[in-house]
Motif scaffolding. Structure first.
Motif, short mmCIF file in Angstrom:
data_model
loop_
_atom_site.label_atom_id
_atom_site.label_comp_id
_atom_site.label_asym_id
_atom_site.label_seq_id
_atom_site.Cartn_x
_atom_site.Cartn_y
_atom_site.Cartn_z
N GLY A 1 0.83 -1.19 0.00
CA GLY A 1 0.00 0.00 0.00
C GLY A 1 0.87 1.24 0.00
N ALA A 2 0.63 2.13 0.97
CA ALA A 2 1.46 3.34 1.08
C ALA A 2 2.62 3.14 2.04
CB ALA A 2 0.60 4.51 1.55
N ARG A 3 2.71 1.94 2.62
CA ARG A 3 3.76 1.65 3.60
C ARG A 3 4.95 0.97 2.92
NH1 ARG A 3 3.67 -0.79 9.48
NH2 ARG A 3 5.55 -2.09 9.47
N LEU A 4 6.16 1.37 3.32
CA LEU A 4 7.38 0.77 2.79
C LEU A 4 8.21 0.28 3.96
CD1 LEU A 4 9.05 0.36 0.11
CD2 LEU A 4 10.34 2.39 0.81
N ASP A 5 8.43 -1.04 4.02
CA ASP A 5 9.29 -1.63 5.04
C ASP A 5 10.68 -1.82 4.45
OD1 ASP A 5 7.45 -2.27 7.36
OD2 ASP A 5 6.38 -3.26 5.73
N ASN B 1 16.34 -1.60 10.44
CA ASN B 1 14.96 -1.70 9.96
C ASN B 1 14.28 -0.34 10.07
OD1 ASN B 1 15.58 -4.59 11.31
ND2 ASN B 1 14.20 -4.83 9.56
N ALA B 2 13.44 -0.05 9.10
CA ALA B 2 12.72 1.23 9.11
C ALA B 2 11.37 1.06 8.44
CB ALA B 2 13.53 2.30 8.38
N VAL B 3 10.46 1.95 8.79
CA VAL B 3 9.13 1.99 8.17
C VAL B 3 8.94 3.40 7.61
CG1 VAL B 3 6.64 1.81 8.51
CG2 VAL B 3 8.19 0.26 9.74
N TYR B 4 8.60 3.47 6.32
CA TYR B 4 8.31 4.73 5.64
C TYR B 4 6.85 4.73 5.21
CZ TYR B 4 13.40 5.37 5.07
OH TYR B 4 14.75 5.51 5.28
N ARG B 5 6.30 5.91 5.03
CA ARG B 5 4.94 6.01 4.50
C ARG B 5 4.88 7.10 3.44
NH1 ARG B 5 0.18 3.98 5.52
NH2 ARG B 5 0.92 2.96 7.44
N PHE B 6 4.33 6.72 2.26
CA PHE B 6 4.09 7.68 1.19
C PHE B 6 2.74 8.34 1.41
CE2 PHE B 6 6.91 4.48 -0.82
CZ PHE B 6 7.92 5.31 -1.28
N THR C 1 0.31 8.61 -0.78
CA THR C 1 -0.67 7.69 -1.34
C THR C 1 0.08 6.46 -1.84
OG1 THR C 1 -0.49 8.70 -3.55
CG2 THR C 1 -2.24 9.53 -2.08
N GLU C 2 -0.64 5.39 -2.16
CA GLU C 2 0.02 4.19 -2.66
C GLU C 2 0.63 4.47 -4.03
OE1 GLU C 2 -0.89 -0.49 -3.80
OE2 GLU C 2 -2.46 0.75 -2.92
N PRO C 3 1.93 4.35 -4.17
CA PRO C 3 2.57 4.68 -5.46
C PRO C 3 2.64 3.47 -6.39
CG PRO C 3 4.25 4.26 -3.83
CD PRO C 3 2.92 4.06 -3.13
#
Length: 318
Positions: free
Chosen positions: A30-34, A83-88, A90-92
């Motif tokens: 989705g909009a989350r990037l692990d 480890n990191a969590v990013y959020r865009f 909107t879903e790209p």
């Protein structure tokens, strides 16, 4: 001759790394990037605050920069695992990556990133010259894959200082054009055998071992030039040393998702061009008086010997 000398001088770094590499996985949901980064601990040993410095040098963008929600790092079996969590916003469908790890590790550092979105994946390689790339998550054509892998192999060979230095020593060791062709062919064959047989994985060698071993190959060939100018069977030695140098390519191939044939084709093309350039420089150098030729060659071989040994010692102490 001057070209070989300049390259040799440029290869005595205060912090030498022959093989400098890290890997990561970026999984989009989705909009989350692990994001998970794995880097040998010795690559970050000099950093005062490795967690802050590393995450300051990797960015993800899609209609604006992704927000870094959380991040952490820990030591795990000789590696620094972050480890990191990013959020865009909107879903790209695709996103841009900027990675400048070479700025905080060593100039020849290579970072291999594997991006995953559902059943789609793409690989990106970053170094000091290529710091940005767009991840599109579309199946590439066979031609695009082959071209990408060949270009990656070409650049890895051309930008590897230890490979360039060894090829310079190989040209110095050749006493005729025919012998140079034979030495180069055996060296390429040795590298190809290592990559085809996955020797670095079968032998479970570490990056530190590869660095130390390849640094010693430069010193060994320099000793041959200085102390054994009439030694025979240098073609056999070139083949054996090629087996060691092939470990570098094999480790990159194992860490990445490259096609071996295309990657090695690009690497051998780069090495062939480098050998040709050095051979032309050596041919030009033969125009100087014979006595001076001998002095210049011995001086360059001595410099290569000092470089190889110092690189080896620094690597053992790091």
């Amino acid at each position: 001759m001057r070209l070989l000398l300049v390259l040799a001088l440029a290869a005595i770094p205060a912090r030498a790394h022959v093989v400098s590499m890290s890997t990561s996985e970026a999984r989009l949901q989705g909009a989350r990037l692990d994001f998970e980064l794995r880097m040998p601990l010795y690559e970050a040993a000099h950093m005062a605050h490795p967690e802050a410095e590393l995450f300051a040098n990797v960015h993800f963008r899609a209609g604006g920069e992704a927000t870094l929600l959380e991040h952490s790092c820990r030591a795990d079996a000789g590696n620094l695992v972050c480890n990191a969590v990013y959020r865009f916003h909107t879903e790209p469908e695709q996103f841009d990556v900027q990675c400048t790890f070479a700025a905080v590790t060593v100039p020849n550092h290579v970072h291999l990133m594997r991006a995953i979105h559902g059943d789609k994946s793409e690989q990106a390689a970053f170094d000091a010259s290529f710091t940005s790339m767009t991840i599109r998550f579309r199946p590439p054509t066979a031609f695009e894959v082959a071209a990408r892998d060949a270009v990656s192999g070409f650049w890895r060979a051309a930008s590897g200082m230890v490979q360039v230095l060894f090829l310079a020593a190989l040209v110095l060791a050749a006493r005729s054009r025919r012998e140079l062709l034979l030495l180069a062919a055996m060296f390429f064959a040795g590298q190809a055998i290592t990559a085809a047989a996955h020797l670095s994985m079968r032998l479970q060698v570490s990056a530190r071992f590869v660095e130390a071993a390849t640094a010693l190959t430069i010193a060994y060939l320099a000793v041959e030039i200085l102390l054994l100018p009439s030694a025979g069977q240098r073609w056999l030695i070139a083949g054996v040393l090629g087996l060691l140098h092939g470990m570098y390519f094999d480790m990159l191939l194992a860490a990445g998702d490259y096609g071996r044939t295309a990657f090695l084709t690009g690497a051998f093309a780069a090495e062939s061009i480098i050998v040709l350039i050095f051979a032309m420089a050596a041919r030009f150098g033969r125009r100087i008086p014979v006595l001076r030729q001998s002095l210049v060659m011995r001086a360059m071989a001595s410099l290569l010997l000092a470089t190889g040994l110092s690189w080896f010692i620094i690597r053992l102490k790091s």
